[in-house]
Design an enzyme around this catalytic site. Structure first.
Site, mmCIF file in Angstrom:
data_model
loop_
_atom_site.group_PDB
_atom_site.id
_atom_site.type_symbol
_atom_site.label_atom_id
_atom_site.label_comp_id
_atom_site.label_asym_id
_atom_site.label_seq_id
_atom_site.Cartn_x
_atom_site.Cartn_y
_atom_site.Cartn_z
ATOM 1 N N GLY A 72 -10.168 -3.064 2.600
ATOM 2 C CA GLY A 72 -9.308 -3.098 3.743
ATOM 3 C C GLY A 72 -9.481 -1.831 4.434
ATOM 4 O O GLY A 72 -10.328 -0.971 4.319
ATOM 5 N N ASP A 73 -8.125 -1.205 4.951
ATOM 6 C CA ASP A 73 -8.307 -0.115 5.934
ATOM 7 C C ASP A 73 -8.142 1.239 4.847
ATOM 8 O O ASP A 73 -8.367 2.282 5.243
ATOM 9 C CB ASP A 73 -7.068 -0.181 7.021
ATOM 10 N N GLY B 174 -0.354 -2.882 5.891
ATOM 11 C CA GLY B 174 -0.506 -4.006 6.642
ATOM 12 C C GLY B 174 -1.574 -4.639 6.599
ATOM 13 O O GLY B 174 -2.494 -4.221 5.655
ATOM 14 N N GLY C 254 -5.168 -4.737 7.101
ATOM 15 C CA GLY C 254 -6.320 -3.825 7.056
ATOM 16 C C GLY C 254 -7.263 -4.021 8.112
ATOM 17 O O GLY C 254 -7.884 -3.045 8.859
ATOM 18 N N THR D 33 0.816 -1.440 0.075
ATOM 19 C CA THR D 33 0.034 0.034 -0.184
ATOM 20 C C THR D 33 0.857 1.182 0.103
ATOM 21 O O THR D 33 1.844 1.386 0.636
ATOM 22 C CB THR D 33 -0.875 -0.001 1.480
HETATM 23 N N1 ASP Z 1 -3.523 -2.439 4.368
HETATM 24 C C1 ASP Z 1 -3.995 -2.690 2.931
HETATM 25 C C2 ASP Z 1 -5.273 -3.633 3.113
HETATM 26 O O1 ASP Z 1 -5.531 -4.219 4.052
HETATM 27 C C3 ASP Z 1 -2.919 -3.821 2.419
HETATM 28 C C4 ASP Z 1 -1.464 -3.583 2.797
HETATM 29 O O2 ASP Z 1 -0.785 -2.465 3.207
HETATM 30 O O3 ASP Z 1 -0.770 -4.446 2.467
HETATM 31 O O4 ASP Z 1 -5.860 -3.762 2.187
#
Ligand code: ASP
Length: 344
Positions: A234-235, A256, A258, A204
């Site tokens: 996700g987040d 990370g 989410g 991300t």
């Molecule tokens: N945070 C993102 C999600 O959960 C994915 C990532 O940052 O790797 O969609």
């Protein structure tokens, strides 16, 4: 008149003040950066920062800078951002993006397909002033109505190869620090990273910036977790989870897993901690602590990283695992730094 005793007393008070003066003058604490400054997640953030810096160095607005940063990540070939990223488990690339400015204007799109630059759709939505969040077909419809080109749903060759590799086991297991994972063909959760040409090297892209006028903005863009369930969001597009800006306090973004960030309203938590006096690093650490405390055993296998900047340009980060990095660019520096982490 100042006698010798007063002089010594004043000197004793003055020395730290002079030291502090230096610290806030030419030689500031290592974590404080002169504005304008831009910060992005991961080492690939250096390239996103370059796009943002073109705006910031010309005294442009932070909101324009972060949009350009996100667009540059979306235009790159990568595992985790943009239309060439890894698909969901059914083979569809679905994208999430959010943007927020210094006046708490914000826009988000989630589960959007066929659009090359979802961050600009999020910005368009923000500026339309009517809604702040659109998802799925409705987000696509809004994009097309506003002149964005509908691209074909066609996996890149590399993403297709990775997906077919993944289908052999169909095991959904987020890979910690996927962007740092060395490609290992046909080997469990690392299997998707079967390309060793260095292109599939970021996650991300979250970008936060402080412009020459002292205003903050942020942007966040992602394809989400690779091989996620179709429809999963996700987040990253959720204001207060993957991105939050309060122009009086600071800005924060995350990368990370989410689901963990959403549970604790991650970036909003970070900014609230900063509002009540935490440094950006301490605030990010507190948010990480909440995730780890909820399920310390599960936390051992997942990665979440937060990075934040204060109104004064102090930057800090914290992650669950080692390996999370962030990139900082201003007039004097252009570097990637390792985040501290809960587990070492
Ligand atoms: N945070 C993102 C999600 O959960 C994915 C990532 O940052 O790797 O969609």
């Amino acid at each position: 008149m100042t006698n010798r005793r007063d002089f010594l007393r004043l000197s004793a008070i003055g020395l730290p003040l002079i030291a502090a003066g230096r610290a806030f003058g030419q030689k500031m604490p290592a974590s404080r950066y002169t504005m304008p400054v831009v910060v992005s997640t991961w080492d690939s953030g250096i390239r996103a920062n370059a796009a943002a810096w073109n705006v910031l160095k010309a005294k442009g607005r932070a909101i324009d800078a972060v949009e350009q940063a996100a667009r540059s990540a979306e235009d790159e070939k990568s595992c985790c951002v943009g239309l060439e990223a890894f698909p969901d488990r059914d083979g569809y690339v679905t994208l999430d993006a959010s943007i927020m400015d210094d006046k708490a204007n914000c826009g988000s799109v989630a589960f959007i397909e066929h659009i090359k630059n979802p961050i600009s759709v999020a910005r368009k939505l923000m500026e339309s002033g009517k809604h702040v969040f659109l998802a799925g077909d409705g987000a696509l419809q809004f994009a097309v109505e506003n002149g964005f080109k509908r691209m074909p749903n066609q996996l890149s060759d590399d993403a297709e190869k990775a997906w077919h590799e993944w289908l052999k086991k169909s095991e959904y297991k987020p890979v910690v620090n996927i962007e740092n994972t060395k490609p290992k063909a046909g080997n469990g959760p690392s299997a998707p990273m079967t390309f060793d040409d260095g292109r599939f090297n970021h996650d991300t892209m979250g970008t936060i910036a402080l412009d020459a006028d002292g205003n903050l903005s942020g942007a966040c863009t992602t394809s989400g977790m690779a091989f996620k369930t179709h429809g999963r969001v996700g987040d990253s597009p959720i204001i207060g989870a993957g991105l939050f800006v309060d122009n009086k306090v600071g800005a924060a973004t995350s990368s990370g897993v989410g689901e963990e960030v959403i549970r604790i309203c991650g970036t909003h938590t970070v900014i609230e901690m900063m509002r009540f006096g935490h440094t950006p690093e301490a605030a990010c650490k507190e948010a990480i602590r909440r995730i780890v405390d909820r399920d310390p055993k599960a936390a051992k296998d997942i990665q979440v990283g937060f990075v934040a900047i204060s109104k004064k340009g102090v930057v800090g980060a914290y992650a669950i695992q080692k390996g999370f990095t962030y990139s900082v660019t201003n007039e004097h520096v252009n570097k990637t730094l390792p985040s501290k982490s809960w587990f070492n």
